[in-house]
Motif scaffolding. Structure first.
Motif, PDB file in Angstrom:
ATOM      1  N   GLU A  84       7.648   6.316 -10.993  1.00  0.00           N
ATOM      2  CA  GLU A  84       6.378   5.736 -11.412  1.00  0.00           C
ATOM      3  C   GLU A  84       5.983   4.604 -10.477  1.00  0.00           C
ATOM      4  OE1 GLU A  84       3.929   4.256 -15.358  1.00  0.00           O
ATOM      5  OE2 GLU A  84       6.050   4.834 -15.543  1.00  0.00           O
ATOM      6  N   TYR A  85       4.732   4.621 -10.070  1.00  0.00           N
ATOM      7  CA  TYR A  85       4.183   3.593  -9.180  1.00  0.00           C
ATOM      8  C   TYR A  85       3.141   2.797  -9.955  1.00  0.00           C
ATOM      9  CZ  TYR A  85       6.296   6.496  -5.523  1.00  0.00           C
ATOM     10  OH  TYR A  85       7.184   7.218  -4.755  1.00  0.00           O
ATOM     11  N   LEU A 106       0.849  -1.190   0.000  1.00  0.00           N
ATOM     12  CA  LEU A 106       0.000   0.000   0.000  1.00  0.00           C
ATOM     13  C   LEU A 106       0.883   1.237   0.000  1.00  0.00           C
ATOM     14  CD1 LEU A 106      -2.738   1.471   0.298  1.00  0.00           C
ATOM     15  CD2 LEU A 106      -2.519   1.196   2.781  1.00  0.00           C
ATOM     16  N   PHE A 107       0.718   2.074  -1.019  1.00  0.00           N
ATOM     17  CA  PHE A 107       1.395   3.371  -1.087  1.00  0.00           C
ATOM     18  C   PHE A 107       0.411   4.445  -0.651  1.00  0.00           C
ATOM     19  CE2 PHE A 107       3.779   0.855  -4.212  1.00  0.00           C
ATOM     20  CZ  PHE A 107       5.087   1.110  -3.804  1.00  0.00           C
ATOM     21  N   VAL A 108       0.804   5.233   0.353  1.00  0.00           N
ATOM     22  CA  VAL A 108      -0.049   6.305   0.871  1.00  0.00           C
ATOM     23  C   VAL A 108       0.541   7.643   0.429  1.00  0.00           C
ATOM     24  CG1 VAL A 108      -1.015   7.394   2.932  1.00  0.00           C
ATOM     25  CG2 VAL A 108      -0.687   4.904   2.875  1.00  0.00           C
ATOM     26  N   GLY A 162      -1.168   2.525 -15.896  1.00  0.00           N
ATOM     27  CA  GLY A 162      -0.893   1.490 -14.890  1.00  0.00           C
ATOM     28  C   GLY A 162      -0.709   2.000 -13.484  1.00  0.00           C
ATOM     29  N   GLY A 163      -0.824   3.312 -13.273  1.00  0.00           N
ATOM     30  CA  GLY A 163      -0.619   3.835 -11.924  1.00  0.00           C
ATOM     31  C   GLY A 163      -0.475   5.338 -11.914  1.00  0.00           C
ATOM     32  N   LEU A 164       0.621   5.838 -11.324  1.00  0.00           N
ATOM     33  CA  LEU A 164       0.828   7.274 -11.275  1.00  0.00           C
ATOM     34  C   LEU A 164       2.304   7.596 -11.176  1.00  0.00           C
ATOM     35  CD1 LEU A 164      -0.037   8.687  -7.737  1.00  0.00           C
ATOM     36  CD2 LEU A 164       0.018   6.250  -8.212  1.00  0.00           C
ATOM     37  N   ILE A 165       2.638   8.816 -11.582  1.00  0.00           N
ATOM     38  CA  ILE A 165       4.009   9.307 -11.482  1.00  0.00           C
ATOM     39  C   ILE A 165       4.023  10.431 -10.455  1.00  0.00           C
ATOM     40  CG2 ILE A 165       5.916  10.432 -12.693  1.00  0.00           C
ATOM     41  CD1 ILE A 165       4.853   9.130 -15.281  1.00  0.00           C
ATOM     42  N   ASN A 210       7.370  15.190  -3.492  1.00  0.00           N
ATOM     43  CA  ASN A 210       7.151  14.309  -4.638  1.00  0.00           C
ATOM     44  C   ASN A 210       5.744  14.510  -5.187  1.00  0.00           C
ATOM     45  OD1 ASN A 210       9.682  12.407  -4.366  1.00  0.00           O
ATOM     46  ND2 ASN A 210       8.790  12.537  -2.308  1.00  0.00           N
ATOM     47  N   PRO A 211       5.470  15.663  -5.777  1.00  0.00           N
ATOM     48  CA  PRO A 211       4.101  15.939  -6.239  1.00  0.00           C
ATOM     49  C   PRO A 211       3.672  14.993  -7.358  1.00  0.00           C
ATOM     50  CG  PRO A 211       5.624  17.606  -7.055  1.00  0.00           C
ATOM     51  CD  PRO A 211       6.385  16.775  -6.072  1.00  0.00           C
ATOM     52  N   ILE A 212       2.354  14.727  -7.402  1.00  0.00           N
ATOM     53  CA  ILE A 212       1.823  13.875  -8.466  1.00  0.00           C
ATOM     54  C   ILE A 212       1.901  14.646  -9.786  1.00  0.00           C
ATOM     55  CG2 ILE A 212      -0.258  12.759  -9.378  1.00  0.00           C
ATOM     56  CD1 ILE A 212      -1.056  12.206  -6.448  1.00  0.00           C
ATOM     57  N   GLU A 213       2.594  14.052 -10.747  1.00  0.00           N
ATOM     58  CA  GLU A 213       2.726  14.679 -12.061  1.00  0.00           C
ATOM     59  C   GLU A 213       1.579  14.267 -12.982  1.00  0.00           C
ATOM     60  OE1 GLU A 213       6.676  13.894 -13.545  1.00  0.00           O
ATOM     61  OE2 GLU A 213       7.530  14.253 -11.550  1.00  0.00           O
TER      62      GLU A 213
END
Length: 531
Positions: A364-365, A200-202, A356-359, A348-351
């Motif tokens: 990349e996750y 789990l990534f929070v 498949g996920g998010l950067i 580490n802001p969401i770009e």
């Protein structure tokens, strides 16, 4: 097909809508409740995320309008979980035969006040109706906020929002999961999801204060004691500032010794949940006192979380209580698990969201499920998302664009015969919501009865009393620490929303005020105003 007509149209079949239906129907009015979901429950229908439960003790977060109901119903836990609250509301609907006047799968699209005929013309997803009165029982936290992340529509995995959770259980076993946000719903769900997920990534922008609920089975002795004097228990709670038990205290944190404070804070941390803020009378009034409590809460996080860097990231830097205080079961402990990773969005802001996920922060996750725990357009969003037009075609959304104004959280100028339950300018989210909404339901019902008995057709608040009331709301807030940070109390979680503090702080003075208004033939409201 002939146009349906009724005395009162209620929008929403949650706690407020159910009681409105019972109360108004008992007074001889023709009433219908329109609910866009396929079942009742309101907030407790939509918010089914893992770990969802109330943060007010069960014996207080329940109806008090019927003594038989509050004696007969038995809660299984100190803090009720979502399924049990939903079961309770279904029991209430069956007990008082409410379902026959609730129309599910019926979304209210627009409501327009016809000035010549003094009634509301309402368009729904299933047809048009006319009503003399319209009551918005749409809730304070029922319009989910979905940030405009780049690429969100490209995501191919399971996309979820805590405020619109599926009715069927979601299994995260062997999945890599990302959750964005660390507000109340995230704080409740993270420990449960962490038990199932492979990882789990929070993703956290702002750390939040949370107090352990120390939840457990209902204590039969406590339940018996409360039920032996339920009316007195309710009255005592309502006389406290926030309308919940355990908050009446006169001692000041700034005058206590270090040893006294530590003992008191420890007791309230372990026993009181939201009542932690009631340890001393000055915690929400004095910055110095507040920092003593905030520092204690931060020290607890650092005691619980093993990794000092993670503990620091999870330690809020703002005044405690200026954002909604959370109550949890094992939230901070979850970050000691090897399968839970905290990502700081400040560094580490969401770009963008990818297929498949998010950067975030150029990393990349890849995740199987992406959960948006991004909160609500609170207090006003459920109403402004409906096309409501009052006198001269004035749009409610347009009228509120520079800040929501209401008289007592009940009436809005330019919108005759429209009532709001726990609207802007009432204690609402800074109180125990169930007795707060009961107070409003009874006030609204009695007002409509009074109008019938006194041959009045139209009621409306004026801009002058509205302005005066909202000035008072903010003057009261200025005497506290509530305005010291950005929060959904003042719309700061929605970029395009006006930033204005909306809840009235103080249940007893508010109750006294609206009672006085009613006793003086609804002072501040005007009746049968012409065009």
């Amino acid at each position: 097909m002939s146009l349906r007509k009724m005395d009162v149209l209620v929008v929403g079949a949650g706690f407020s809508g159910l009681y409105l239906l019972h109360k108004l129907r008992s007074s001889g009015f023709s009433v219908a409740v329109f609910e866009k979901a396929d079942q009742l429950g309101g907030t407790w229908h939509w918010n089914r995320y893992p770990g969802a439960r109330c943060d007010i003790p069960s014996l207080q977060y329940s109806y008090q309008f019927d003594e038989g109901l509050q004696q007969d119903w038995n809660w299984s836990e100190k803090y009720s979980a979502q399924p049990e609250i939903l079961e309770y509301l279904n029991h209430v609907a069956d007990r008082f035969d409410l379902r026959r006047d609730i129309e599910f799968n019926t979304e209210v699209i627009s409501a327009t006040f016809n000035e010549e005929r003094s009634l509301w013309e309402v368009k729904t997803s299933t047809g048009d109706v006319e009503a003399k009165f319209c009551v918005m029982a749409t809730g304070c936290l029922s319009a989910p906020n979905t940030p405009d992340f780049e690429g969100l529509n490209d995501y191919k995995g399971q996309l979820l929002h805590t405020g619109k959770w599926p009715q069927t259980p979601v299994d995260f076993t062997d999945e890599t999961v990302a959750i964005i946000g660390t507000g109340s719903s995230s704080i409740q769900s993270i420990p449960v999801i962490a038990e199932q997920a492979k990882h789990l990534f929070v993703f956290q922008r702002t750390a939040n204060y949370s107090i352990p609920s120390n939840n457990g089975p209902m204590d039969p002795e406590e339940e018996s004691l409360v039920k032996s004097r339920y009316p007195e228990f309710r009255k005592e709670n309502w006389e406290n500032g926030f309308g919940i038990a355990g908050l009446e205290v006169e001692a000041l944190a700034t005058e206590a010794s270090d040893e006294e404070r530590l003992e008191k804070f420890n007791h309230h941390w372990e026993k009181e949940g939201l009542g932690f803020l009631g340890a001393y009378a000055d915690l929400m009034l004095d910055r110095e006192a507040n920092e003593l409590a905030a520092s204690f809460a931060r020290s607890k996080v650092k005691e619980i979380v093993n990794d000092p860097e993670v503990a620091e990231l999870l330690s809020p830097k703002f005044t405690i209580g200026c954002k909604r205080l959370c109550v949890d079961t094992g939230y901070f402990e979850a970050f000691n698990q090897d399968n839970v990773t905290l990502v700081d969005l400040n560094t580490n802001p969401i770009e963008k969201i990818t297929g498949g996920g998010l950067i975030a922060g150029q990393e990349e996750y890849q995740v199987d499920s992406l959960i948006l725990a991004t909160g609500f357009d609170a207090m006003t969003g459920a109403m402004t998302r409906i096309d409501i037009k009052g006198r001269k075609g004035i749009s409610l959304k347009e009228q509120w664009k520079d800040g929501a104004k209401s008289y007592l959280g009940l009436g809005i100028s330019n919108f005759p015969n429209l009532f709001t339950v726990t609207g802007p300018g009432s204690p609402s989210v800074l109180s125990n919501m169930v007795p707060s909404l009961e107070l409003h339901v009874e006030w609204i019902s009695q007002c409509i009865e009074w109008m019938r008995d006194n041959n009045k057709k139209v009621i409306e608040s004026t801009k002058a009393v509205e302005e005066e009331w909202m000035v008072l709301v903010n003057e009261v807030a200025d005497q506290t620490v509530y305005k010291s940070c950005n929060s959904w109390y003042n719309g700061s979680n929605i970029d395009e929303k006006a930033k204005e503090f909306l809840p009235f702080i103080g249940v007893p003075p508010y109750t006294e005020k609206i009672t006085e208004v009613a006793e003086q033939n609804y002072q501040g409201f005007v009746f049968d105003k012409t065009n």
